[in-house]
Design a protein around this motif. Sequence first.
Motif, PDB file in Angstrom:
ATOM      1  N   LYS A  51      -0.923   1.706  15.415  1.00 20.08           N
ATOM      2  CA  LYS A  51       0.066   1.899  16.840  1.00 20.08           C
ATOM      3  C   LYS A  51      -1.040   2.715  17.706  1.00 20.08           C
ATOM      4  O   LYS A  51      -1.065   2.216  18.852  1.00 20.08           O
ATOM      5  N   SER A  88       1.020  -1.025   0.055  1.00 20.52           N
ATOM      6  CA  SER A  88      -0.089  -0.010   0.038  1.00 20.52           C
ATOM      7  C   SER A  88       0.792   1.408   0.280  1.00 20.52           C
ATOM      8  O   SER A  88       1.775   1.403   0.695  1.00 20.52           O
ATOM      9  N   LYS A  89       0.360   2.256  -0.806  1.00 19.54           N
ATOM     10  CA  LYS A  89       1.054   3.654  -0.724  1.00 19.54           C
ATOM     11  C   LYS A  89       0.782   4.374   0.464  1.00 19.54           C
ATOM     12  O   LYS A  89       1.482   5.266   0.917  1.00 19.54           O
ATOM     13  N   TYR A  90      -0.220   3.632   1.357  1.00 19.11           N
ATOM     14  CA  TYR A  90      -0.424   4.434   2.750  1.00 19.11           C
ATOM     15  C   TYR A  90       0.130   3.427   3.681  1.00 19.11           C
ATOM     16  O   TYR A  90      -0.457   3.633   4.924  1.00 19.11           O
ATOM     17  N   LYS A  91       0.977   2.608   3.498  1.00 23.92           N
ATOM     18  CA  LYS A  91       1.862   1.842   4.591  1.00 23.92           C
ATOM     19  C   LYS A  91       2.065   2.617   5.939  1.00 23.92           C
ATOM     20  O   LYS A  91       1.674   2.238   6.908  1.00 23.92           O
ATOM     21  N   ALA A  92       2.749   3.636   5.872  1.00 26.24           N
ATOM     22  CA  ALA A  92       3.103   4.582   6.897  1.00 26.24           C
ATOM     23  C   ALA A  92       2.031   5.147   7.909  1.00 26.24           C
ATOM     24  O   ALA A  92       1.777   4.993   9.035  1.00 26.24           O
ATOM     25  N   GLN A  93       0.834   5.425   7.029  1.00 30.03           N
ATOM     26  CA  GLN A  93      -0.324   6.147   7.767  1.00 30.03           C
ATOM     27  C   GLN A  93      -1.052   5.034   8.352  1.00 30.03           C
ATOM     28  O   GLN A  93      -1.577   5.179   9.706  1.00 30.03           O
ATOM     29  N   ILE A  94      -1.219   3.734   7.765  1.00 27.87           N
ATOM     30  CA  ILE A  94      -1.912   2.700   8.483  1.00 27.87           C
ATOM     31  C   ILE A  94      -1.070   2.010   9.344  1.00 27.87           C
ATOM     32  O   ILE A  94      -1.595   1.762  10.497  1.00 27.87           O
ATOM     33  N   LYS A  95       0.199   2.243   9.581  1.00 29.20           N
ATOM     34  CA  LYS A  95       0.868   1.701  10.758  1.00 29.20           C
ATOM     35  C   LYS A  95       0.758   2.770  11.894  1.00 29.20           C
ATOM     36  O   LYS A  95       0.654   2.258  13.092  1.00 29.20           O
ATOM     37  N   ASP A  96       0.761   3.930  11.657  1.00 31.07           N
ATOM     38  CA  ASP A  96       0.414   4.731  12.576  1.00 31.07           C
ATOM     39  C   ASP A  96      -0.904   4.684  13.170  1.00 31.07           C
ATOM     40  O   ASP A  96      -0.993   4.777  14.473  1.00 31.07           O
ATOM     41  N   ILE A  97      -2.028   4.518  12.546  1.00 29.89           N
ATOM     42  CA  ILE A  97      -3.326   4.182  12.978  1.00 29.89           C
ATOM     43  C   ILE A  97      -3.402   3.218  13.833  1.00 29.89           C
ATOM     44  O   ILE A  97      -3.878   2.953  15.052  1.00 29.89           O
TER      45      ILE A  97
END
Length: 126
Positions: A31, A20-29
């Motif tokens: 966490k 996903s291009k939103y990998k970082a944002q999803i991981k933040d969510i």
Amino acid sequence: MDNEEDILNGSFNCALLEKSKYKAQIKDIIKISVEKVYQSSEVVDKEIAGYSVINTLLNTYITAVNNTFNNSASNYDQLILNDVPLDANIEKSSLYERLSSVCYYVSLLSDSKAILEYKKIKGISF
């Protein structure tokens, strides 16, 4: 869509999140959810209560099943097993199969049914 064919034929061998291009944002969510939601006192309290419910159900049913198998069932054991459906297969000859059958039966209980059974065992009014 880029990986649809591999997903459908079973050859996609990694988590969708990794692509996903939103990998970082999803991981933040994820966490923040774990820290703020899943560790809240309300959730933890319910989880602790759940352990008590499951422990009580397993101990009660396993004792009743094993006492029945050993021809030493009390009236209480018989009453406990009255509500267990016949297809639960709790009358197995091996201890392992009896334990597995009880675990399987308890795992099929909905949360509300498990709580009702727990309250019945504990003598708590409905």
